[in-house]
Design an enzyme around this catalytic site. Structure first.
Site, PDB file in Angstrom:
ATOM      1  CG  ASP A 233      -1.823   1.135   1.370  1.00  0.00           C
ATOM      2  OD1 ASP A 233      -2.713   1.217   0.514  1.00  0.00           O
ATOM      3  OD2 ASP A 233      -1.694   1.960   2.296  1.00  0.00           O
ATOM      4  CD  GLU A 294      -2.160   2.869  -3.476  1.00  0.00           C
ATOM      5  OE1 GLU A 294      -3.128   3.590  -3.728  1.00  0.00           O
ATOM      6  OE2 GLU A 294      -1.599   2.850  -2.363  1.00  0.00           O
TER       7      GLU A 294
HETATM    8  C1  NOJ Z   1      -4.190   3.421  -0.530  1.00  0.00           C
HETATM    9  C2  NOJ Z   1      -5.385   2.560  -0.322  1.00  0.00           C
HETATM   10  O1  NOJ Z   1      -5.735   1.953  -1.528  1.00  0.00           O
HETATM   11  C3  NOJ Z   1      -6.479   3.460   0.220  1.00  0.00           C
HETATM   12  O2  NOJ Z   1      -7.723   2.821   0.245  1.00  0.00           O
HETATM   13  C4  NOJ Z   1      -6.059   3.917   1.594  1.00  0.00           C
HETATM   14  O3  NOJ Z   1      -7.009   4.828   2.076  1.00  0.00           O
HETATM   15  C5  NOJ Z   1      -4.690   4.593   1.541  1.00  0.00           C
HETATM   16  N1  NOJ Z   1      -3.740   3.895   0.748  1.00  0.00           N
HETATM   17  C6  NOJ Z   1      -4.114   4.704   2.925  1.00  0.00           C
HETATM   18  O4  NOJ Z   1      -3.709   3.448   3.387  1.00  0.00           O
END
Ligand code: NOJ
Length: 567
Positions: A233, A294
């Site tokens: 993430d 991500e």
């Molecule tokens: C990216 C995640 O996909 C999202 O849903 C989240 O709110 C943020 N990172 C913080 O962890």
């Protein structure tokens, strides 16, 4: 002598046991004839666990619910599921605020439920990918509770604490991605802590080796439990400038949260991120695991950095640039696909996820949405690379945002209302059938089921040969059986066509052509096959009346043609 033999026998027995244990913990995955690893040929599917299937009817999905749907996923053609965070969490950011990295939130079940899920998935050849929230923990994590307890606590330096600039003034101008200052004052110790996201998500201090060790151990712990990899993430946000320089303001005005427009120059994408990714990759390699990232990148050069030099960082950094092509434009897609094909690693295609408006709405024209959903499936599921689906995409689920501020569950939707309505719209319950609560739960679902469940649900679409779901199944079947679609090269053809996106996938003497009509008028395409050794195409999968006659393809509005190339 007898003693020696018995000692040797005992020694050999121990060696065998050790070898067998190691083999059980580190599954050796075969590579295919092209040297492709399992994750290169796999189709991934993101599950937002709150919204997938609720086994105990408390209105929130759970692990047992996911287990009960494994046959569905297998039949659909899914090879790996990425489960958004299911760890203990106060659920401020619905799991992206983790208070224990090595357990399951009781709302989703138990570790025993996870083990059952893992073994049932394994039986079906489905890999499990967990979501590793690396940048921050919950403010309720014992590490943070200790960290904030005093300036001299053992975990103080596990997070980022600084003095303010002056009374009531945070250390610098950084704003949180979720609104307001990225610093929160803690009166007990008279310092501020840094949080890129919500204040309940304090950033871990990755410059502290103890943090690194603890977090690397988390991955080992899950690998030993059978996990095949992680989606990492928010990797961009792992490091911050130690000198805390102010971020530049990019333009006048305010964003949806009333904050200035800032370029996150000093708190995202710092080069140190790559040291950590290389380290995590080393651990992953010891377990034959995959790291998905991500990765919000501005261009392919940035994406390349996430693969790492010599591909020693993320195997699958997600290409979000692809999701930025927000109109059905063959020229734009051609450009983006070509750029990613020239990247230094294996492409990773995504069209929807739990943070962005669903592809059904982004591309749909309001009239031909189902047709366009099939078109988009035919596009990203036939490209060279690993696709990551998002639950519900395969049945044409649409984004259904809340209509009033009171109904919003995602906190950013409340602070940003009405400009920013939050992400509830793309997280609504999975639509399994046309019965009570779309078959998701017998309790009250945590988010309302959109009215479209009557027309778009698994049970009804399974019986309809023209449905979006059956189309997805057919494309995925083709992808799994035709080596040109997994191992083949990608070549754009008919590149001057403004309406139809066409390309070839060729593997040895197997060739597949994909022609996608991105316009609302019928189109004819004469395939530019010269020099490719192929002369014509024979239909493998097409929508409506779309079809081929020799090297001529006719496409209905938003029509799809996927054909086997013949000599
Ligand atoms: C990216 C995640 O996909 C999202 O849903 C989240 O709110 C943020 N990172 C913080 O962890």
């Amino acid at each position: 002598m007898k003693n020696v033999i018995s000692r040797i026998a005992k020694f050999l027995f121990c060696v065998c046991i050790l070898a067998l244990t190691a083999a059980a913990q580190t599954p050796a995955h075969a590579v295919d004839a092209e040297g492709h690893q399992w994750w290169q040929n796999a189709v991934f599917y993101e599950i937002y666990p709150r919204s997938f299937a609720d086994s105990n009817n408390d209105g929130v999905g759970d692990l047992k619910g996911i287990t009960s749907k494994l046959d569905y996923l297998k039949d659909l053609g899914v090879d790996a599921i990425w489960i958004s965070p299911c760890f203990p969490s106060p659920q401020v950011d619905f799991g992206y605020d983790v208070s224990d990295y090595e357990n399951i939130d009781p709302m989703y079940g138990t570790l025993a439920d996870f083990d059952v899920l893992a073994s049932e998935a394994k039986k079906r050849g489905i890999h499990i990918i967990l979501d590793f929230v690396v940048n921050h923990s919950s403010d309720q994590h014992p590490w943070f509770l200790d960290s904030k307890s005093s300036r001299t606590s053992a975990h103080r330096d596990w997070y980022i604490w600084r003095d303010g600039k002056g009374p009531g003034e945070p250390p610098n101008n950084w704003v949180s991605g979720f609104g307001g200052s990225a610093w929160k004052f803690d009166p007990a110790t008279n310092q501020y802590y840094y949080h890129y996201f919500y204040a309940e998500q304090p950033d871990l201090n990755w410059r502290n080796p103890a943090v690194k060790d603890a977090m690397f151990d988390v991955t080992r712990w899950w690998y030993k439990r059978g996990v095949a990899g992680f989606r990492l993430d928010a990797v961009d946000t792992l490091f911050e400038d130690p000198n805390l320089q102010d971020n530049p303001i990019t333009r006048p005005g305010q964003n949806a949260f009333g904050d200035p427009f800032e370029k996150n120059k000093y708190n995202t994408k710092l080069p140190e991120v790559h040291d950590i990714l290389r380290g995590l990759r080393k651990v992953a390699d010891e377990h034959d695991a995959v790291l998905v990232g991500e990765t919000w990148t501005a261009d392919v050069a940035e994406l390349n950095q996430y693969y790492g030099e010599g591909n020693n960082e993320l195997q699958l950094p997600m290409d979000f640039l692809f999701t930025m092509v927000n109109k059905l434009s063959p020229a734009e897609f051609r450009k983006q696909i070509a750029a990613v094909n020239a990247a230094s690693g294996w492409p990773t295609f995504v069209i929807s996820n739990h943070d962005i408006v669903r592809s059904y709405d982004r591309y749909g024209d309001g009239q031909h949405n189902d047709q366009i959903a099939k078109l988009m499936a035919a596009l990203y599921l036939t490209l060279r690379g690993t696709p990551i689906m998002y639950y519900g995409e395969e049945i044409g689920m649409k984004t259904t945002p809340p209509t009033s501020k009171e109904d919003v569950r995602d906190p950013i939707g409340r602070t940003g209302w009405p400009k920013e309505k939050g992400r509830d719209g793309e997280r609504t319950p999975m639509q399994w059938d046309s019965g009570e609560n779309a078959g998701f739960s017998k309790g009250t679902p945590w988010l309302p089921v959109p009215p479209t469940f009557k027309t778009h649900n698994v049970a009804d679409e399974s019986k309809d040969p023209d449905s979006v779901l059956v189309f997805y199944k057919n494309v995925l079947k083709l992808r799994h059986t035709n080596p040109a679609l997994t191992d083949g090269s990608y070549t754009a053809i008919n590149e001057s066509d403004a309406n139809v996106l066409s390309y070839l996938r060729v593997y040895k003497d197997h060739g597949v052509v994909v022609a996608l009509n991105m316009s609302d008028a019928p189109q004819k395409v004469t395939l530019e096959l010269k020099g490719n050794g192929f002369a014509a195409a024979k239909s493998l999968l097409a929508t409506g009346k779309s079809g081929a006659s020799g090297g001529e393809i006719s496409l209905e509005p938003f029509g799809v043609f996927i054909g086997e190339l013949t000599k």
